[in-house]
Design a protein around this motif. Structure first.
Motif, PDB file in Angstrom:
ATOM      1  N   ALA A   1       0.949  -1.243   0.102  1.00 23.75           N
ATOM      2  CA  ALA A   1      -0.060   0.017   0.067  1.00 23.75           C
ATOM      3  C   ALA A   1       0.852   1.326  -0.137  1.00 23.75           C
ATOM      4  N   LYS A   2       1.692   1.253   0.752  1.00 20.17           N
ATOM      5  CA  LYS A   2       2.748   2.422   1.084  1.00 20.17           C
ATOM      6  C   LYS A   2       3.617   2.796  -0.159  1.00 20.17           C
ATOM      7  N   VAL A   3       4.252   1.799  -0.575  1.00 24.76           N
ATOM      8  CA  VAL A   3       5.454   2.054  -1.507  1.00 24.76           C
ATOM      9  C   VAL A   3       4.967   1.764  -2.898  1.00 24.76           C
ATOM     10  N   HIS A   4       4.039   0.760  -3.146  1.00 22.81           N
ATOM     11  CA  HIS A   4       3.552   0.535  -4.504  1.00 22.81           C
ATOM     12  C   HIS A   4       2.066   1.111  -4.853  1.00 22.81           C
ATOM     13  N   GLY A   5       1.452   1.588  -3.726  1.00 24.77           N
ATOM     14  CA  GLY A   5       0.052   2.032  -4.209  1.00 24.77           C
ATOM     15  C   GLY A   5      -0.878   1.135  -4.397  1.00 24.77           C
ATOM     16  N   ILE A   6      -0.530  -0.097  -3.999  1.00 26.26           N
ATOM     17  CA  ILE A   6      -1.426  -1.194  -4.261  1.00 26.26           C
ATOM     18  C   ILE A   6      -2.209  -1.325  -2.952  1.00 26.26           C
ATOM     19  N   ALA A   7      -3.460  -0.859  -2.715  1.00 25.58           N
ATOM     20  CA  ALA A   7      -4.197  -1.012  -1.318  1.00 25.58           C
ATOM     21  C   ALA A   7      -5.221  -1.908  -1.286  1.00 25.58           C
ATOM     22  N   ASN A   8      -5.739  -2.313  -2.437  1.00 25.35           N
ATOM     23  CA  ASN A   8      -6.809  -3.323  -2.713  1.00 25.35           C
ATOM     24  C   ASN A   8      -6.367  -4.677  -2.514  1.00 25.35           C
ATOM     25  N   VAL A   9      -5.968  -4.760  -1.025  1.00 21.70           N
ATOM     26  CA  VAL A   9      -5.266  -6.141  -0.638  1.00 21.70           C
ATOM     27  C   VAL A   9      -6.049  -6.765   0.641  1.00 21.70           C
ATOM     28  N   ALA A  10      -6.133  -7.744   0.728  1.00 23.75           N
ATOM     29  CA  ALA A  10      -6.780  -8.339   1.854  1.00 23.75           C
ATOM     30  C   ALA A  10      -5.619  -9.456   2.233  1.00 23.75           C
ATOM     31  N   VAL A  11      -5.237  -9.464   3.695  1.00 19.04           N
ATOM     32  CA  VAL A  11      -4.641 -10.420   4.648  1.00 19.04           C
ATOM     33  C   VAL A  11      -5.627 -11.306   5.233  1.00 19.04           C
ATOM     34  N   ILE A  12      -5.440 -12.613   4.903  1.00 19.31           N
ATOM     35  CA  ILE A  12      -6.426 -13.491   5.480  1.00 19.31           C
ATOM     36  C   ILE A  12      -5.488 -14.162   6.478  1.00 19.31           C
ATOM     37  N   GLU A  13      -6.009 -14.622   7.745  1.00 23.64           N
ATOM     38  CA  GLU A  13      -5.456 -15.224   8.733  1.00 23.64           C
ATOM     39  C   GLU A  13      -6.392 -16.313   9.564  1.00 23.64           C
ATOM     40  N   LYS A  14      -5.848 -17.504   9.626  1.00 19.69           N
ATOM     41  CA  LYS A  14      -6.604 -18.314  10.169  1.00 19.69           C
ATOM     42  C   LYS A  14      -6.872 -18.093  11.639  1.00 19.69           C
ATOM     43  N   GLY A  15      -6.039 -17.545  12.228  1.00 20.53           N
ATOM     44  CA  GLY A  15      -6.193 -17.504  13.826  1.00 20.53           C
ATOM     45  C   GLY A  15      -6.486 -16.118  14.007  1.00 20.53           C
ATOM     46  N   TRP A  16      -5.785 -15.390  14.958  1.00 19.42           N
ATOM     47  CA  TRP A  16      -5.839 -13.893  15.099  1.00 19.42           C
ATOM     48  C   TRP A  16      -4.317 -13.407  14.509  1.00 19.42           C
ATOM     49  N   ILE A  17      -4.272 -12.336  14.212  1.00 24.38           N
ATOM     50  CA  ILE A  17      -2.964 -11.431  13.734  1.00 24.38           C
ATOM     51  C   ILE A  17      -1.996 -11.789  14.956  1.00 24.38           C
ATOM     52  N   GLY A  18      -0.828 -12.348  14.409  1.00 24.47           N
ATOM     53  CA  GLY A  18       0.360 -12.121  15.381  1.00 24.47           C
ATOM     54  C   GLY A  18       0.133 -13.412  16.450  1.00 24.47           C
ATOM     55  N   GLY A  19      -0.861 -14.334  16.356  1.00 26.75           N
ATOM     56  CA  GLY A  19      -0.738 -15.430  16.976  1.00 26.75           C
ATOM     57  C   GLY A  19       0.085 -16.555  16.603  1.00 26.75           C
ATOM     58  N   GLY A  20       0.739 -16.457  15.641  1.00 22.23           N
ATOM     59  CA  GLY A  20       1.529 -17.627  15.392  1.00 22.23           C
ATOM     60  C   GLY A  20       3.054 -17.517  15.784  1.00 22.23           C
TER      61      GLY A  20
END
Lengths: 83, 418
Positions: free
Chosen positions: B52-71
């Motif tokens: 998003a910041k460097v390449h201007g591509i913000a139409n992005v999803a991050v999918i996580e099976k648990g909660w973020i940072g829980g791995g």
């Protein structure tokens, strides 16, 4: 974790050296060597693998172990498994 | 997103800390995105942030099976350093260190980055020579490195066992810019930055398969929260890389192994930075809360169980006792395990998969935390441009077939020895 060595009985895991997945077989020609050396199924579940009882009977053992739980369901001498 | 500052702190203190905004949006999945990133750990979130910041591509999803940072992001020992000796590695980890140094200002988030130094001890003439060589390689790449003799090490850490009968401390290689960072804050900071720029962070959303077009190219993901279409899918799932690759019909040069970590009860300030034992595998630092955080070898056999076994606990503690006998007086508070994706040469993979639409960020072994910023930077670059970032160009998937391995430890194709 304890490994039931078919020769020595149930022994602590630190007596053993791990070799890894028992499935890959050394190819007879150059072709297939990359697969054999580098690629792994890295299976989540019951997996057959080679262990060496270095501080015991020095037998190679084929152990069936669940990689999700560390539960061992079977262990036999590798030379018998190869037959 | 309101910026954190001394004024916002004062304002919220006066209002009883009830007015703080949520740090990031907990989004629901939309039908389609430009990029879907599988894995909401540090690497996945950093990738989304830099996309998003460097390449201007913000139409992005991050999918996580648990909660973020829980791995693994919540299971590591928080060390940051760039003391690598091989060409493929040094510029990449140094870029990561540079990003760490500017991270808190960039994210406007306190990641508690503390450059207290990383000291690798040597215990023999041969090891000193190897460390001198590595230090020289680092300095040629512009990385700071100082080779210390025994007296200089003693000034830094008086409490070490200098006269161990078998492994006396002869000196150490010090990277002063190394240190620790607060692992959870890194995840939250990247999540906040990415979310603020429009990235959807979708938790409790487990990947179950890939959507393919008629040519076999990957055009989306199947998840427990429905199908999501994507022009590109990036995978950053650490120890589960092989499982995800299997869903795409790929085999990777990776084995999953358990790595344990330990923390003692809280103590007064004791350990000045990060110290590693050179004669065994043992490393230690002290958290801001006072706990001694330490670890050692991986358990050494394939594992998807996030826990280890006792022989490794014993081995790590023996290393600690050999290095600093006083540690025997501290009580062990907790120990835990994480699953590390061990590659066959001990180095990571940031590359396109041999399938259109799929991109891999994998094989971080037990050293992924320090790489978080540069990994995200390089993976975002790859996803945005289809070209490897110059610092990560050596982390190719096909290097195992072409022979261009990056075997920092020189162990050969045995993941459990790296």
């Amino acid at each position: 974790m304890r490994i039931p060595c078919p020769y020595c009985g149930e022994r602590d895991v630190h007596e053993f050296v791990y070799r890894g997945d028992a499935a890959p077989v050394r190819p007879t020609s150059d072709e297939g060597f990359y697969d054999y050396v580098y690629l792994r199924d890295n299976f989540a579940g019951a997996m057959r693998e080679h262990w060496y009882h270095a501080q015991g009977c020095r037998n190679w053992i084929m152990v069936t172990r669940d990689t999700r739980t560390h539960r061992i369901s079977n262990a036999m001498l590798a030379r018998e498994a190869a037959r | 997103m309101a910026r954190f500052s001394i004024l916002s702190l004062a304002r919220n203190a006066l209002s009883g800390h009830r007015q703080w905004q949520r740090t990031w949006r907990d989004a629901n999945p939309r039908e389609a995105y430009d990029v879907v990133i599988v894995g909401g750990g540090g690497h996945g979130l950093a990738t989304a942030y830099y996309l998003a910041k460097v390449h201007g591509i913000a139409n992005v999803a991050v999918i996580e099976k648990g909660w973020i940072g829980g791995g693994n992001a919540g299971r590591n020992t928080t060390i940051i350093r760039s003391n690598y000796g091989l060409d493929g590695n040094t510029p990449f980890y140094e870029w990561s260190m540079k990003l760490w140094e500017g991270l808190e200002q960039d994210l406007n988030y306190n990641a508690m980055i503390s450059q207290r130094g990383v000291l690798n001890l040597y215990h023999s003439d041969g090891q000193r020579d190897a460390f001198a060589r590595r230090g020289n390689a680092m300095r040629l790449h512009g990385v700071d490195a100082d080779l210390l003799d025994r007296a200089a090490v003693r000034k830094l850490a008086t409490f070490l066992n200098y006269d161990h009968a078998r492994f006396p401390i002869m000196g150490g290689l010090l990277q002063r810019r190394g240190g620790t960072a607060r692992h959870d804050a890194v995840v939250w900071g990247y999540a906040r930055g990415a979310s603020d720029r429009g990235v959807d962070i979708i938790q409790n959303c487990e990947l179950t398969g890939f959507i393919r077009d008629t040519r076999g190219a990957i055009v989306g993901v199947e998840t427990t929260r429905g199908n999501i279409r994507a022009k590109k899918v990036g995978v950053a799932v650490a120890g589960h890389s092989s499982r995800v690759a299997d869903m795409a019909g790929l085999r990777l040069p990776i084995e999953s192994h358990a790595l344990q970590a330990f923390v003692s009860e809280g103590l007064k300030p004791l350990i000045p930075g990060v110290i590693t034992f050179g004669a065994g595998h043992f490393y230690i630092s002290q958290s801001d809360k006072g706990g001694l955080v330490f670890g050692g070898d991986i358990d050494g056999y394939n594992s998807y169980a996030s826990r280890g076994n006792l022989p490794t606990v014993e081995d790590v503690c023996e290393g600690g006792m050999a290095l600093m006998p006083m540690i025997g007086r501290a009580r062990l508070l907790r120990s835990w395990g994480g699953i590390a994706d061990m590659t066959m040469d001990g180095s990571p993979i940031i590359d396109r998969a041999p399938l259109d639409g799929l991109y891999l960020n994998a094989g971080w072994c037990y050293g992924g935390f320090k790489a978080t910023p540069a990994s995200g930077w390089a993976f975002a670059h790859l996803l945005a441009t289809d070209q490897p970032h110059q610092t990560a160009a050596a982390f190719r998937l096909d290097r195992f077939a072409t022979g261009h391995l990056i075997d920092e430890k020189g162990q050969g194709a045995q993941p459990n020895l790296h």
